[in-house]
Scaffold this motif. Structure first.
Motif, PDB file in Angstrom:
ATOM      1  N   ARG A 342     183.384   9.731  41.708  1.00  0.00           N
ATOM      2  CA  ARG A 342     182.524  10.217  40.638  1.00  0.00           C
ATOM      3  C   ARG A 342     182.271  11.710  40.808  1.00  0.00           C
ATOM      4  O   ARG A 342     182.040  12.186  41.918  1.00  0.00           O
ATOM      5  CB  ARG A 342     181.182   9.470  40.659  1.00  0.00           C
ATOM      6  CG  ARG A 342     180.253   9.830  39.512  1.00  0.00           C
ATOM      7  CD  ARG A 342     179.034   8.926  39.488  1.00  0.00           C
ATOM      8  NE  ARG A 342     178.110   9.215  40.576  1.00  0.00           N
ATOM      9  CZ  ARG A 342     177.123  10.104  40.505  1.00  0.00           C
ATOM     10  NH1 ARG A 342     176.944  10.804  39.391  1.00  0.00           N
ATOM     11  NH2 ARG A 342     176.330  10.305  41.531  1.00  0.00           N
ATOM     12  N   GLU A 348     177.411  10.598  32.595  1.00  0.00           N
ATOM     13  CA  GLU A 348     177.718   9.226  32.997  1.00  0.00           C
ATOM     14  C   GLU A 348     178.863   8.645  32.184  1.00  0.00           C
ATOM     15  O   GLU A 348     179.659   7.837  32.688  1.00  0.00           O
ATOM     16  CB  GLU A 348     176.474   8.348  32.830  1.00  0.00           C
ATOM     17  CG  GLU A 348     176.627   6.925  33.330  1.00  0.00           C
ATOM     18  CD  GLU A 348     176.782   6.831  34.841  1.00  0.00           C
ATOM     19  OE1 GLU A 348     177.229   5.772  35.313  1.00  0.00           O
ATOM     20  OE2 GLU A 348     176.452   7.814  35.542  1.00  0.00           O
ATOM     21  N   GLU A 349     179.005   9.072  30.926  1.00  0.00           N
ATOM     22  CA  GLU A 349     180.099   8.564  30.100  1.00  0.00           C
ATOM     23  C   GLU A 349     181.463   8.900  30.690  1.00  0.00           C
ATOM     24  O   GLU A 349     182.411   8.115  30.581  1.00  0.00           O
ATOM     25  CB  GLU A 349     180.009   9.147  28.688  1.00  0.00           C
ATOM     26  CG  GLU A 349     178.792   8.697  27.903  1.00  0.00           C
ATOM     27  CD  GLU A 349     177.636   9.654  28.027  1.00  0.00           C
ATOM     28  OE1 GLU A 349     176.851   9.756  27.066  1.00  0.00           O
ATOM     29  OE2 GLU A 349     177.502  10.313  29.098  1.00  0.00           O
ATOM     30  N   TRP A 351     182.164   9.150  33.902  1.00  0.00           N
ATOM     31  CA  TRP A 351     182.372   8.266  35.041  1.00  0.00           C
ATOM     32  C   TRP A 351     182.811   6.885  34.568  1.00  0.00           C
ATOM     33  O   TRP A 351     183.753   6.293  35.114  1.00  0.00           O
ATOM     34  CB  TRP A 351     181.105   8.198  35.864  1.00  0.00           C
ATOM     35  CG  TRP A 351     181.073   7.263  37.034  1.00  0.00           C
ATOM     36  CD1 TRP A 351     180.059   6.430  37.369  1.00  0.00           C
ATOM     37  CD2 TRP A 351     182.056   7.124  38.073  1.00  0.00           C
ATOM     38  NE1 TRP A 351     180.348   5.759  38.534  1.00  0.00           N
ATOM     39  CE2 TRP A 351     181.575   6.160  38.990  1.00  0.00           C
ATOM     40  CE3 TRP A 351     183.305   7.702  38.302  1.00  0.00           C
ATOM     41  CZ2 TRP A 351     182.290   5.758  40.110  1.00  0.00           C
ATOM     42  CZ3 TRP A 351     184.026   7.301  39.427  1.00  0.00           C
ATOM     43  CH2 TRP A 351     183.524   6.346  40.317  1.00  0.00           C
ATOM     44  N   ARG A 352     182.167   6.372  33.527  1.00  0.00           N
ATOM     45  CA  ARG A 352     182.560   5.064  33.010  1.00  0.00           C
ATOM     46  C   ARG A 352     183.985   5.102  32.466  1.00  0.00           C
ATOM     47  O   ARG A 352     184.749   4.145  32.616  1.00  0.00           O
ATOM     48  CB  ARG A 352     181.582   4.605  31.932  1.00  0.00           C
ATOM     49  CG  ARG A 352     180.194   4.267  32.470  1.00  0.00           C
ATOM     50  CD  ARG A 352     179.442   3.346  31.519  1.00  0.00           C
ATOM     51  NE  ARG A 352     179.247   3.950  30.207  1.00  0.00           N
ATOM     52  CZ  ARG A 352     178.183   4.631  29.844  1.00  0.00           C
ATOM     53  NH1 ARG A 352     177.184   4.824  30.718  1.00  0.00           N
ATOM     54  NH2 ARG A 352     178.082   5.137  28.634  1.00  0.00           N
ATOM     55  N   ARG A 356     187.203   2.804  33.722  1.00  0.00           N
ATOM     56  CA  ARG A 356     188.037   2.010  32.823  1.00  0.00           C
ATOM     57  C   ARG A 356     189.502   2.391  32.959  1.00  0.00           C
ATOM     58  O   ARG A 356     190.391   1.530  32.954  1.00  0.00           O
ATOM     59  CB  ARG A 356     187.571   2.209  31.376  1.00  0.00           C
ATOM     60  CG  ARG A 356     186.352   1.388  31.005  1.00  0.00           C
ATOM     61  CD  ARG A 356     186.176   1.335  29.489  1.00  0.00           C
ATOM     62  NE  ARG A 356     185.924   2.647  28.934  1.00  0.00           N
ATOM     63  CZ  ARG A 356     184.709   3.212  28.837  1.00  0.00           C
ATOM     64  NH1 ARG A 356     183.645   2.571  29.285  1.00  0.00           N
ATOM     65  NH2 ARG A 356     184.561   4.406  28.302  1.00  0.00           N
TER      66      ARG A 356
END
Length: 433
Positions: A342, A348-349, A351-352, A356
């Protein structure tokens, strides 16, 4: 002539090909563990995997089980996962938190820095035996940390980490400097799996631009464009668009730089991408980077490499934000550990989106990694067959020319990166590295 004979080793590697025994000989593999993996600097992991006192992870280095732990004083330690009493492996959990490590055989205990902390029923030992015995867990001979990346060398002598990494330190910086917080963090666990092929087949593959349009045909549309790895919904900040519109894969990829440095390290430039990312997530990321780096933010945000390979054991992939540890198990088995990183301080978007993308491409069932493992195993299985004894790496032969520091750079689908690794292999195996 034995495999330890220098002439026999040199007979395995020609300028544009290697003998199939290079991948299939158990004797060669055993010598690699002694002369390459027991001498080079190997990546253990990242110190953020053990953020709190008592945290530990277990892994293998040169087939040896080791523990990386953080002690009460905040220092990170790496020691061999072997009880000093009767030799049992102490920890079998991949990660956890412990006040002390206790051997399951006879209950000998060790502090999280490896110091022997006692044994049950000590009265039957001679007076002073336990205190005088030197029963601490054996630490790796050399340990070094650079920007959170924890390295160990099983050789007491040899080049220091700075010399070993050389220009590749800037490749680590390129990953870490993309974080507005100036650090990366391994906070999502790891994929860990094995495949049935020699470790060198994967090392040669990672910066091979000749294979994707064939091996990864299932991820490529009929018009020659690769599938798009979408990230943050409705925002370009987490979206990776790998190919320019209406251009063929091979035309673009022939322009990518491929190079290497001393000790066998290699790298590959970034895939062609559509420019001009925008959207609210991207703007928040840019603002955070500008607050930290000022005028240098744009360069720090740029993704300049696809893969950076730190010979002989690990790599960074920048777009999916992961490191890959490649631990040899046997001549025909390799363990991969994929650790997502990270970017601290980034939205945060993002990292997500990275998680994925790793799930889609580099999990054991991911559409990219499963393709690669299939062909690596096919190579290993077929190389044991009689017939032509040589594996050819002649594409772009003689195009690369190393400078006086052992560095080179070419472009496109040349197999120069593999030839560079083969030369480093000879250097280690014949005592020149």
């Amino acid at each position: 002539m034995t495999v330890r004979d220098e002439r026999a080793l040199r007979d395995l590697v020609k300028s544009d090909r290697v003998h199939r025994d290079f991948y299939t000989s158990p004797d060669v593999f055993d010598l690699e563990m002694e002369r390459i993996f027991a001498r080079a600097w190997l990546l253990v992991g990242h110190d953020s995997q053990v953020p709190n006192p008592g945290d530990f992870v277990t892994t293998t280095l040169c087939r040896h089980p080791v523990i990386m732990s953080r002690h009460r004083d905040g220092r990170v330690h790496v020691m061999f996962n072997r009880c000093s009493h009767r030799g049992a492996q102490i920890c079998t959990e991949p990660r956890g938190n412990a006040k002390r490590f206790e051997c399951p055989y006879h209950g000998w205990v060790y502090d999280t820095d490896g110091r022997h902390a006692g044994a049950p029923y000590p009265a039957r030992y001679a007076d002073g035996f336990l205190k005088a015995g030197g029963f601490d867990l054996a630490a790796v001979p050399r340990l070094a940390i650079y920007r959170g990346f924890v390295f160990a060398s099983l050789g007491a002598e040899g080049p220091g980490l700075d010399d070993f990494l050389g220009p590749m330190k800037s490749h680590i910086d390129a990953m870490v400097d993309r974080a507005p917080g100036g650090e990366v963090e391994a906070s999502a666990g790891a994929f860990r799996y094995r495949f049935g092929a020699n470790w060198k087949i994967q090392m040669e593959n990672q910066n091979d631009l000749y294979h994707p349009m064939f091996t990864h045909a299932s991820t490529t549309a009929r018009d020659g464009t690769q599938f798009r790895r979408h990230g943050a919904e409705d925002d370009e900040a987490g979206r990776v668009r790998l190919l320019k519109e209406n251009e063929a894969l091979n035309e673009q990829w022939e322009e990518l730089p491929v190079g290497g440095h001393r000790y066998g390290h290699t790298y590959m430039g970034m895939f062609p991408m559509n420019k001009g990312q925008s959207g609210p997530v991207h703007e928040r990321y840019r603002a955070a980077m500008e607050a930290r780096y000022g005028d240098r933010a744009e360069r720090a945000m740029a993704v300049r490499f696809h893969n950076s390979i730190f010979y002989p054991q690990w790599s960074i992939q920048y777009l999916t934000q992961h490191i890959r540890l490649m631990n040899p198990v046997s001549v025909d088995c390799t363990e991969n550990v994929i650790i997502p990183l990270r970017l601290k301080g980034a939205p945060e978007e993002m990292w997500r989106a990275a998680l994925r993308s790793n799930n889609n491409s580099h999990s054991p069932a991911g559409m990219v990694m499963s393709d690669d493992m299939e062909v690596w195993v096919r190579c290993q299985n077929a190389l044991t067959s009689p017939g032509n004894d040589w594996v050819v790496f002649a594409r772009g032969a003689s195009e690369e020319q190393a400078d006086n520091r052992g560095s080179f750079e070419v472009r496109g689908t040349s197999e120069a990166n593999a030839r560079h690794q083969h030369r480093a292999w000879l250097g280690y195996m014949c005592g020149e590295a």
